[in-house]
Design an enzyme around this catalytic site. Structure first.
Site, short mmCIF file in Angstrom:
data_model
loop_
_atom_site.label_atom_id
_atom_site.label_comp_id
_atom_site.label_asym_id
_atom_site.label_seq_id
_atom_site.Cartn_x
_atom_site.Cartn_y
_atom_site.Cartn_z
N PHE A 34 0.83 -1.20 0.00
CA PHE A 34 0.00 0.00 0.00
C PHE A 34 0.87 1.25 0.00
O PHE A 34 1.88 1.31 0.69
CB PHE A 34 -0.89 0.05 1.24
CG PHE A 34 -2.01 -0.94 1.22
CD1 PHE A 34 -3.12 -0.72 0.44
CD2 PHE A 34 -1.94 -2.09 1.98
CE1 PHE A 34 -4.17 -1.63 0.41
CE2 PHE A 34 -2.98 -3.02 1.96
CZ PHE A 34 -4.09 -2.79 1.18
N CYS A 35 0.45 2.26 -0.78
CA CYS A 35 1.04 3.59 -0.61
C CYS A 35 -0.08 4.60 -0.83
O CYS A 35 -1.25 4.24 -0.73
CB CYS A 35 2.24 3.82 -1.51
SG CYS A 35 1.89 4.02 -3.24
N ALA A 36 0.26 5.84 -1.11
CA ALA A 36 -0.78 6.86 -1.18
C ALA A 36 -1.73 6.61 -2.34
O ALA A 36 -2.93 6.53 -2.16
CB ALA A 36 -0.15 8.24 -1.29
N THR A 78 4.40 2.52 -5.84
CA THR A 78 4.54 1.17 -5.33
C THR A 78 4.38 0.14 -6.45
O THR A 78 5.00 -0.91 -6.42
CB THR A 78 3.52 0.92 -4.21
OG1 THR A 78 3.58 2.03 -3.34
CG2 THR A 78 3.87 -0.30 -3.42
N LEU A 106 -4.02 3.33 -0.16
CA LEU A 106 -4.46 3.05 1.21
C LEU A 106 -5.98 3.18 1.39
O LEU A 106 -6.54 2.63 2.32
CB LEU A 106 -3.76 3.99 2.20
CG LEU A 106 -2.54 3.43 2.91
CD1 LEU A 106 -1.93 4.49 3.80
CD2 LEU A 106 -2.89 2.20 3.73
#
Lengths: 432, 99
Positions: free
Chosen positions: B7-9, B14, B39
């Site tokens: 997960f990233c923004a 990612t 996320l």
């Protein structure tokens, strides 16, 4: 000393970032807007197609009758953005409350409240149409109302769920149906509240809730958004968070949406209508000029590495990072150089976006650069294309100038870290 | 088959790392599914994960993730490995976490 400073900053910044990203209102607004992306994009494409300021093209689409058809699409997307926003913000808000298992119903109720406060009837005297609604309430000016109702209505609705003031069905009734019934009391009470609000507003000089909110908020908000200082503060905040390795954009984006989305939509509406663009600073500025290449304004740094790195480490990183950087993805550089907690790179990291913003602002003020049209491009749109789509070829050329500026800002600092890396590599080779 | 979720923004940077990890998995002959999400999709996409990795830029959200999935191994990806897009090293880390 630096370690202590870092520890202190981490202790304050991480909880701050946490708190901001946990704020229900900010999350609802930012989540609600991000769900609108397809509608915003379709509207932007239509605005672009109908507003493209090339005489030959305009003559062509007008003469073959294409223009009204394209404009029709804008009317139902960009010009009615608040209608979609109130639903999706309401849903995003409900998703975070106890009423989340009926968030669609809450969103529908929110939409109903939004419509309830809009007066029926258009025009006056002979030309009056009683059974019409002015779509102007659905456009950019309605966004303020949409944001407020999108947050307030679900909160009120949630009180009913929380204190169990709902119609309960016997156990055997399917949950789908039971949910529908449980919405009746909150929806009815809310309707009564908003009908009263609507009537009360007619007693004021504003006439409607929309005009009241717009009238009261417009002046303070527009002096806030028109000031470059607001933009600079957001920019600094975002990049300082990134310095500490925290995704600054995720935190600042809600503020950016709240303040700069409406001006962007106003510009889009104006472009589609063939009028002069009203707002200088819009959300578009963030990606097109200020944070060109992503946080830290790092295309210039990627170019430094790609062409001038002497150490193996930065040569490799240059190859990995240049393409993502051109598409505004800065993480490989931010974490690979790294820029995070790297005191040596702090100055250019703050300076690069700041100078990009200020120089673009000045160039727009003196009329070299056009006002940007307010199109919301998704992250990942390549540089030059983003400039061309939002401000025409002048903006695209200007982006090249900005990259040169970023390069100049980063180069001396990059030389230092590169030299360091070369020495480290030499020491390592000597050891082996 | 193991399911590794990152997960990233926005799930964008990612996903760059994911493609490197997938290549590494193929090379090492590891049979696993690797994917990256924003996320915002934590609840939906985290549920089927055997192992959750967070981009370093969203490490401040780690507590939230561990509270949501107390039984799953959750880790923040090392900053340098992330930046240099070291798919193999990150994959090895993930495999270690799942035992």
């Amino acid at each position: 000393m630096m370690d202590k400073f870092q520890a202190a900053m981490e202790k304050t910044l991480i909880p701050l970032a946490n708190k901001l990203s946990a704020s229900r209102i900010l999350r609802a607004i930012s989540g609600g807007f991000s769900a609108l992306l397809p509608i915003i994009m379709v509207g932007a494409i239509a605005s672009l197609l109908s507003g493209l300021n090339i005489e030959v093209y305009q003559n062509l689409i007008t003469s073959i009758g294409l223009k009204p058809i394209i404009t029709y699409v804008t009317t139902y997307t960009t010009n009615m953005i608040a209608l979609y926003a109130v639903f999706s913000i309401g849903k995003a808000m409900a998703d975070q409350l106890e009423c989340k298992n009926q968030s669609t119903l809450v969103a529908l109720t929110t939409l109903l409240m939004f419509l309830l406060v809009i007066p029926t009837g258009v025009g006056e005297g002979e030309t009056a149409v009683a059974s019409a609604i002015s779509t102007s309430y659905f456009g950019a000016p309605g966004l303020f109302t949409a944001m407020i109702l999108g947050c307030v209505v679900p909160i009120i609705y949630n009180l009913f769920v929380k204190y169990n003031i709902v119609i309960k069905m016997p156990d055997g009734v399917p949950p789908q149906i039971a949910n529908g019934f449980s919405a009746i009391i909150p929806a009815t009470v809310l309707t009564v509240i908003f009908v009263i609000v609507r009537q009360l507003c007619t007693l004021t000089s504003f006439g409607t809730l929309n005009d009241l909110i717009y009238g009261l908020l417009r002046a303070p908000l527009s002096s806030l958004t028109e000031s470059p200082i607001t933009f600079v503060i957001l920019l600094l905040f975002c990049n300082i968070l990134w310095f500490f390795g925290i995704h600054g954009g995720m935190v600042t984006m809600s503020f950016l949406n709240m303040l700069y989305m409406a001006p962007a939509m106003e510009n889009l509406e104006a472009m589609a209508a063939g009028e002069a663009l009203p707002n200088l600073l819009t959300k578009t500025w963030w990606f097109t000029f200020a944070q060109l290449g992503g946080s830290g304004g790092i295309i210039g740094l990627a170019v430094c590495m790609f062409f001038f790195a002497k150490s193996e480490r930065y040569k490799t990183l240059g190859k990995i990072s240049i393409l993502p950087a051109l598409c505004s993805i800065s993480e490989p550089i931010v974490f690979g150089v790294p820029l995070v907690l790297n005191v040596m790179m702090l100055i250019p990291m703050i300076l690069s976006p700041l100078l990009c913003f200020l120089s673009s602002y000045i160039m727009t003020l003196i009329g070299v650069l056009p006002y940007l049209n307010g199109i919301q491009l998704s992250t990942g749109t390549p540089v030059f294309l983003s400039g061309f789509l939002t401000g025409g070829w002048v903006a695209a050329v200007w982006q090249a100038v900005l990259i040169a500026l970023q390069f100049a800002v980063y180069f001396p600092f990059f030389r230092m870290v590169d030299k360091q890396a070369v020495e480290e590599e030499k020491a390592l080779a000597a050891k082996e | 088959m193991k399911n590794i979720v990152l997960f990233c923004a926005a799930g964008m940077s990612t996903s760059l790392l994911v493609s490197k990890m997938q290549a590494a998995a193929k090379e090492m002959g590891v049979d696993c599914q690797i994917a990256a999400y924003s996320l915002n999709e934590l609840t939906a996409k985290g549920a089927d994960a055997d192992c959750i990795l967070l981009g370093p830029q969203v490490r401040y959200q780690k507590d939230k993730v561990t509270t949501a999935f107390p039984d799953k191994p959750v880790a923040v990806i090392d900053m340098r490995l992330y930046g240099m897009m070291k798919g193999k090293e990150v994959l090895e880390e993930a495999l270690k976490m799942m035992g």
